[in-house]
Structures are given as C-alpha cells and as structure tokens.
Motif scaffolding. Structure first.
Motif, mmCIF file in Angstrom:
data_model
loop_
_atom_site.group_PDB
_atom_site.id
_atom_site.type_symbol
_atom_site.label_atom_id
_atom_site.label_comp_id
_atom_site.label_asym_id
_atom_site.label_seq_id
_atom_site.Cartn_x
_atom_site.Cartn_y
_atom_site.Cartn_z
ATOM 1 N N GLN A 52 0.865 -1.186 0.000
ATOM 2 C CA GLN A 52 0.000 0.000 0.000
ATOM 3 C C GLN A 52 0.897 1.229 0.000
ATOM 4 N N VAL A 53 0.443 2.282 -0.679
ATOM 5 C CA VAL A 53 1.191 3.538 -0.707
ATOM 6 C C VAL A 53 0.182 4.666 -0.905
ATOM 7 N N THR A 54 0.379 5.757 -0.165
ATOM 8 C CA THR A 54 -0.577 6.866 -0.224
ATOM 9 C C THR A 54 -0.542 7.526 -1.591
ATOM 10 N N ASP A 55 0.676 7.774 -2.047
ATOM 11 C CA ASP A 55 0.814 8.429 -3.352
ATOM 12 C C ASP A 55 1.866 7.649 -4.136
ATOM 13 N N VAL A 56 1.438 6.971 -5.175
ATOM 14 C CA VAL A 56 2.363 6.118 -5.943
ATOM 15 C C VAL A 56 3.346 6.938 -6.748
ATOM 16 N N THR A 57 3.089 8.237 -6.914
ATOM 17 C CA THR A 57 4.011 9.058 -7.710
ATOM 18 C C THR A 57 5.082 9.683 -6.867
#
Length: 828
Positions: free
Chosen positions: A610-615
């Motif tokens: 999981q990641v809040t913002d993949v960028t």
C-alpha cells in the motif's frame, strides 16, 4: 474308162521324168569329230558341177538324216560348213562298227535333182578311260594264300581303235600287283594278284590306285580306288597289360569296392576279340568268396568282409578267353595285400576323480588319474591325451599310458563354479580316431570375498521436516560367496555429533540394509551428517567392508522473512520524519529482511503493498531502498503511509510486512546518503534523559558480557564434529550469506548487514564487511550532540564502545540474537 487310163499314163510319165533327174551316185567326205563351228567341209557346187549363180533360184536345200542339224550349205558359195560340233561318241554310241557316217541330201528344183552325200566322222582321242565305279571294294581273309587272283572291273573308253583302253597300272604295293588280260571282244581288263600274305593285325585295310591308259596320242587315262579290307581270323590270343599285379587294399573296405580293373586285349576283331574273364583252378575258394570277378568287364570288387587280423594276403589267377571259333586265352596273376586300417577307437578309463574340492586347493594337487589304450598297432595304436587349453589344469604322464590331472592355476569359485573337464584321446592313424570322456569338477566355496557395495560413497538427500521412521535409502552390498559366506549383516558405525549418537538419529535394517530416519530433521539446525555403514558376512572368520554415507538435509521454505530494519515492536507502525524540502531521489528509508532458510528460499524481494501516493515514492525490489520520485509539493498530505512486503523465493512464498508512517516537517534535516553514515539532528536531551540512557546502557552491557562469557565457556567443550549448524530462529547467526548494498546474497565468507534504526534522540549503525573467518562485531554508538558531519574518518564516525565477539554455537545463537535485539531496544 478311157479317161481313167489316160490319167494313169500321165502320172507314170511324170514319175519317170522325176526319177531320171535323181542322181544315183553318192559323194563321200571324211572329217574328224569335234571340228569347230563354221569350218568348211567341201564346196558342193564345184564337186557336183553346179552353177553357183543358180543355187538360190533353184531353191537349194540340205536334208540331214540325223537328230541334229550339224551341217548347212552356203547358197551363195555352194560350201558345205559345220553348223554344230559333231561328237562321234554321241552320234555313233555303238562300238560294234569302227565307222560312223552322217548321210546328207542336196535337193534342187527346176528341174528337181537330188544328190546323196555320205560324211564319215573320224574318231579322235577326246575321251579318257573311265571306270564304272570310282571305288572298288575287295574283302580278303588274312589267311588267303599267296598268288591268289581277284578280278577287277575294267575301264571303258568311248573312243575306238587305238584310242580305246590299252593297258592298266597299279600303285606301288608290298602285297599286290596286277596282270592285264584281253577279252573276247578285244577289251582289256586287269586281275589283282596277292604276292604276299596278309596280316590284319598289322594292316587291316590296303588302299590301292588302279589306272587305265588308252592308246591315243597323247594318251589319256582314268583311275579308280581299290580298297582291300583284310578279314580277321582268330590268330591272336588275349593278353594282359601286366602279367603280375600287386594290390594293397584297406581292411573293412565296403562291399562292392573296386579292387582292380583288369584289361586284357585281343588284336583280333569281332567275336574273335570278345573276351570273358574267369578264375583259374589255382584260385582258392576263400579268395573267390572274398572277391568278385566280373566276367565281362574284368573288374574285381570286394565281395566279403576284409579283416587284416584274419587274412592278410590273397593270391588269384585270372584267365581271359576270346570268342573265336577256336578260342584262345591268356592269364595274369594278382596278389592282394590287406593293409591294417585304423578301425579301433582309443579308449579312456578314469581310474580316480576327486570332486568336489575347495576353491583354495593348492597347486599341483592331483585331481584325477586316467589311463588310455588302443587295440591297433603301429601308428594306429599310438595315442595322445589332451584336455581343453582354457582350463587351469594340466596333464602329467605318470607312467606308460597313465596320466594325472593336476591343478596348474589358482581356482576361483566366484568366477567359475565348476569345470566340465573333457579328456580327449586321439590315435595317430590316418584318419585319426578319437574318443572323449567328460567329468564335472565342482568347487566348494571358501569365504575369500569381502562384501562389496556398488558405490564407495553415498550421498542421500533428505527433505527437512521428514516423518520419523521414513525410509531414506537401501544400501545393499553383494558378496559373491555362497551360503553363510554370503549372508550379510549391516551396522551403523557409532559416531557422536553434538553429544548425539548416530544410532539415535538413524537406523538400518541388519538384513537388507534399508536406512531409516529416527527423528525429524530441521535444515536450520542440522544441515548434514557423515557416518559409515558396515556390511559383514557370516563366514568364519567373517569379512566386512564399510561405506561412507553423507546425509544432506534439503531445505524447505518453512521460515518466513523477518524484518530487522526499520525495527519496530511486534505489530507496531514505524514512524519516520522527513524534511519537506527533501530532493528527488533522496533516501527516505531502507527495509531489510532476513530469512533463515537456504540460499534459494531466502532470496528476498520487496514491493509496495500500500502507498498513499504512488508518484511520490519508489521502492527498489532488491535492496529495499525507499526513495523520493519527486520533491514534495504543498498539495501533498503531511502524512504518508507506506506498507512494504518482503517475500522470499520459496514454493509457496512466505512474506513479512512493515508499515512505515512518514511525516513531513519543515525542519531542515539532511538526507541519508547511500551506504554512508548520515546522523540525524538530535533533539536537545535533558540531563535527566542523558543519565537515564547511560545507566540503562551500562546495565545492559554488563548483562550481555555475563551471558557471552557463559556461552564461550560452554562452547569450548570438545565436540565430535568440527562444525555444528546454527540454532534455529536466530536473528543474527552465522549463515552462508552476504548482504551487498543491503541485499542478502548467499556466501559463507562473511556477514554483511546493515541495521539502521532511527529514534528521535540518536541512532545505531552496524556496518563494514568482516573478513572471512572472523566473528561478528556489533558496535554501539552512545548518545552525543553535534554529530552532523559525516566527512570525517571512519573512526570518528563509528565510535566503538564495546566489541562483542560471538562464537559459532548451535545451542545459544538464537538466545544471543534476542539479546542483541533487546540491547538495541534499550539503547533506543
């Protein structure tokens, strides 16, 4: 009536006038036969007194009283000429008269006149004498007396007078001559006279040439062959080519075998030369019963059985008689010598034979005594004894015709359990005769072979977590001996590993060599075992051999990865702070996981769960580094939540997760650099906190020293094995691994790991590769202030407070790992 008389008178007057004009004189000419065509015989106009000019007017013509028109008259000249050749013998074939004539008539008209001409054809010698038969055959008996006469057919000559046959001549001959005789008609003929007696055996046929010669000039002749065949009389007796015949014949010759073909010849012919053969009275009945004489062909064949030992010489006299009226005969003598034949087979007698015998029998030991014999004599009675060449025995002559069979080479029952010894005896006759006898020599087993394993070294791979009692392998040895010498018993040679006997770990079936595991093995505790298995036979004394067995424990993926950095309490979230001004590509955090499984199963990869913002963040799947993909913007949330999962390479794969909560702050904090020590800004501790940390660190250090000393003393005890596998569940343990760029790679050379733990007050750094063979070094860094520059030396950056050398110990490594983690927690 008156008129009729007048008519008759007129006819009579005419006939009178015609007859008056016919010339009654005859003109005579003579010419030789065979004159050429066109030759002039005479001038008739001149000879007859005729006017040449009136011949055509008076229609002169020529009549010939003959079969052919041989002559003609030239009406212009009055010449009589030859129109066709005249052959006197053809014109006058009869020789009763010596003269031959051709009569001609010359007829003229106005007035009619007839002239008679007689042309005599004179003979010339144009024919040679000729016999009626070209070959004259005469048969004379060879007993004809000398002076006997034989008439021969005479020759014929168509010519006459002196041109006819005058005499005869005979070719040169020793036995014959001729005499010329004159017949009543004046013809000549010849008689053949025998002047020497004949012998048909010397010359059966006489070929003569009879020649007849006429009296013409030049003389002509004709010939005939006279063949005189001499008829045979029985004046020669039959004769043999040899008067005495010596013949050798083998005994036991088959009935009907040809002994000799007698050939008597008789120079006579016909029945006088036909010969019959017979025995004379001097030939014994025994001979006549043994041999058959063919009376027609003279062949003598075997009639009875010939035995050299019974009768060796046969004498006979044979007479040859012809079939003449008075028969004549001749004889010859025949001596038949019967030769001895190799008709008795040699014999073998086994006097003694020793079987069975032990395979370790000594050389030159006598195994058998054999005698040989042959009833024949000479070379036929000389015998030779032999055995096959490919056997470990030899024959030794002990006395006359006695032989001993002795051992010449060591015997081995395992190679050849028994031998079929064939004794072959052969005489020296022609052709040689032989006999054989086969004896079987059985070998008794001796315990002379050790058990043999198919391999000298066995490597058995066992999957960990095996069931107790599982069959690992079947280690079967082979003993080529027999019976109790080949009955094998299997043992495990006792050997202790970590105070544990092999018989407690493994079991082998003593009868069949099946190897079983007695416990469940754990790859993380025991990786391999090396021991020996012995196979022993039941012979007396027993023989044995052993084989090395290498048990290799094969790893299963039964251990999940353990997250060691960033460290967090079980189930807690790791909180990190990061300056908001962090540049792109800066290191934010680094996830390190360890797996105690084997190299293949412990290879770990990282990925975001999981990641809040993949960028905003990137994760290296191999070394676990989390870096910024861009700079923070004012729109980015203050708090970022990252869930990282670490998966191993097993089947099925096991994993562990860590949750990192990042908070961005405005405080300027230097970012981490790759593989370098970049200390964080420390908050200002109060003096109380500093004292508390120092006190807790000291207590922890003393407790760790005590535990380490106890472990070292325990590990210094003698061990049966040089090396022991590490204990299970160790966080820090000696393994075949290297962490390059904080990534776990298998190698036994050194341990390379980086623990990076951040707290609000300080940090602990463990790094630097350790040379092969060294122990693990754990360095602790106490709290300090002002550590913001990492450009100094390694000594100033990494202050070694206490050095702890961890020896490899399979029983306490797990405890040491827990203590190390506990110490790190206390330091934090």
């Amino acid at each position: 009536m008156e008129s009729w008389r007048r008519y008759v008178l007129l006819v009579v007057l005419l006939l009178f006038s015609f007859v008056r004009n016919i010339s009654t004189s005859v003109t005579h000419y003579s010419i030789p036969e065979e004159m050429k065509e066109g030759s002039v015989v005479a001038n008739l106009a001149t000879d007859l007194g005729l006017d040449v000019k009136t011949l055509i007017q008076r229609k002169m013509r020529l009549d010939i009283i003959a079969n052919k028109k041989y002559l003609d008259v030239n009406k212009e000249t009055g010449e009589l000429y030859i129109l066709e050749k005249i052959d006197r013998e053809y014109l006058c074939p009869s020789k009763s008269s010596a003269s031959c004539y051709v009569k001609l008539e010359i007829i003229l008209e106005s007035p009619v006149r007839i002239f008679n001409i007689e042309l005599e054809i004179l003979d010339i010698n144009d024919n040679a004498p000729q016999f009626r038969r070209d070959v004259i055959h005469l048969d004379m008996s060879e007993s004809t007396p000398k002076g006997e006469r034989f008439s021969l057919s005479n020759a014929v000559d168509p010519d006459v007078g002196s041109n006819s046959v005058k005499t005869y001549h005979l070719s040169e001959s020793e036995h014959f001559n001729i005499e010329v005789q004159t017949g009543r008609d004046g013809s000549k003929f010849a008689e053949l006279i025998l002047k020497k007696t004949l012998d048909r055996e010397q010359q059966a046929v006489h070929n003569l040439i009879l020649t007849a010669v006429d009296g013409g000039t030049p003389a002509r002749s004709g010939t005939a062959s006279v063949i005189v065949r001499v008829l045979d009389t029985n004046d020669n007796a039959p004769t043999f080519d040899k008067a005495i015949h010596n013949i050798n014949i083998l005994e036991n010759s088959p009935i009907g075998s040809l002994v000799i073909h007698l050939n008597a010849t008789d120079l006579d012919e016909g029945s006088n030369s036909e010969i019959i053969y017979s025995y004379s009275l001097y030939t014994s009945e025994k001979t006549q019963e043994t041999f058959n004489l063919n009376p027609s062909t003279g062949e003598i064949t075997v009639k009875g059985m010939l035995n050299y030992e019974d009768f060796r010489i046969y004498d006979m006299e044979v007479i040859a008689t012809d079939h003449g009226a008075t028969s004549l005969s001749g004889q010859c003598t025949i001596k038949i010598l019967v030769e001895d034949m190799n008709d008795n087979h040699p014999e073998i007698s086994i006097k003694s034979f020793q079987s069975p015998v032990n395979e370790n029998i000594e050389l030159d030991t006598v195994l058998a005594v054999v005698s040989v014999s042959d009833k024949d004599s000479g070379d036929n009675g000389v015998v030779d004894l032999r055995i096959p060449d490919n056997m470990p025995f030899k024959l030794r002559e002990s006395s006359d015709n006695y032989y001993e069979l002795v051992v010449s080479e060591p015997l081995d029952r395992e190679k050849v359990p028994e031998y079929d010894v064939t004794f072959t005896v052969t005489d020296r006759g022609t052709p040689p005769l032989s006999d054989n006898e086969t004896m079987t020599l059985e070998l008794l087993d001796v315990n002379d072979n050790v058990p043999q394993f198919p391999q000298s070294f066995y490597t058995i791979r066992v999957m960990e977590n095996n069931a107790p009692g599982a069959l690992l392998s079947s280690l079967t040895a082979f003993d080529p001996d027999l019976h109790e010498n080949q009955y094998l018993v299997y043992f495990i040679l006792e050997k202790e590993i970590a105070n544990t006997s092999m018989s407690m770990l493994f079991s082998i079936n003593p009868e069949n060599g099946n190897l079983y595991a007695l416990k469940t093995f754990d790859y993380e505790i025991e990786k391999e075992f090396l021991f020996h298995i012995e196979a022993r036979d039941s012979g007396s004394p027993p023989l044995s051999s052993n084989v090395t067995v290498h048990i290799v424990i094969v790893d299963q993926n039964d251990n999940a990865p353990v997250i060691v950095s960033p460290w967090r309490a079980h189930g807690s979230v790791v909180e990190e702070k990061i300056p908001r001004s962090t540049d792109k590509g800066s290191l934010v955090s680094k996830v390190i996981a360890l797996d105690t499984d084997s190299v293949h199963n412990s290879r770990i990869t990282y990925q975001f769960l999981q990641v809040t913002d993949v960028t905003l963040f990137s994760l290296d799947q191999y070394n676990g580094e989390i870096r910024t993909m861009r700079m923070f913007s004012y729109r980015d949330p203050r708090h970022q939540r990252l869930v990282v999962v670490a998966k191993d390479n097993g089947e099925p794969a096991l994993s562990a997760t860590v949750t990192i909560k990042l908070s961005t702050v405005e405080t300027v904090v230097k970012a981490y650099s790759d593989m370098t020590e970049v200390p964080l800004e420390y908050d200002i501790f109060s003096d109380l906190n500093l004292y508390l940390v120092i006190g807790l660190g000291s207590v922890s250090f003393l407790l760790l020293i005590t535990i380490l000393v106890t472990i070292v003393l325990k590990c210094q005890k003698p061990k049966p094995s040089n090396a022991a596998p590490p204990c299970r569940n160790s966080v820090i343990s000696e393994r075949n691994s290297t962490i390059a760029d904080s990534t776990l790679v298998s190698n036994d050379a050194y341990w390379y790991s980086l623990f990076l733990a951040e707290t609000r007050k300080g940090k602990m750094v463990v790094r630097q590769p350790v040379p092969k063979g060294s122990r693990y070094i754990v360095s602790s860094l106490p709290r300090g202030t002002g550590l913001t520059d990492t450009s100094g030396s390694a000594a100033s950056t990494l202050q070694v407070g206490n050095h702890i050398t961890l020896k490899k110990c399979p029983h306490h490594l797990s405890l040491l790992s827990h203590m190390l983690l506990w110490t790190v927690n206390i330091s934090h």
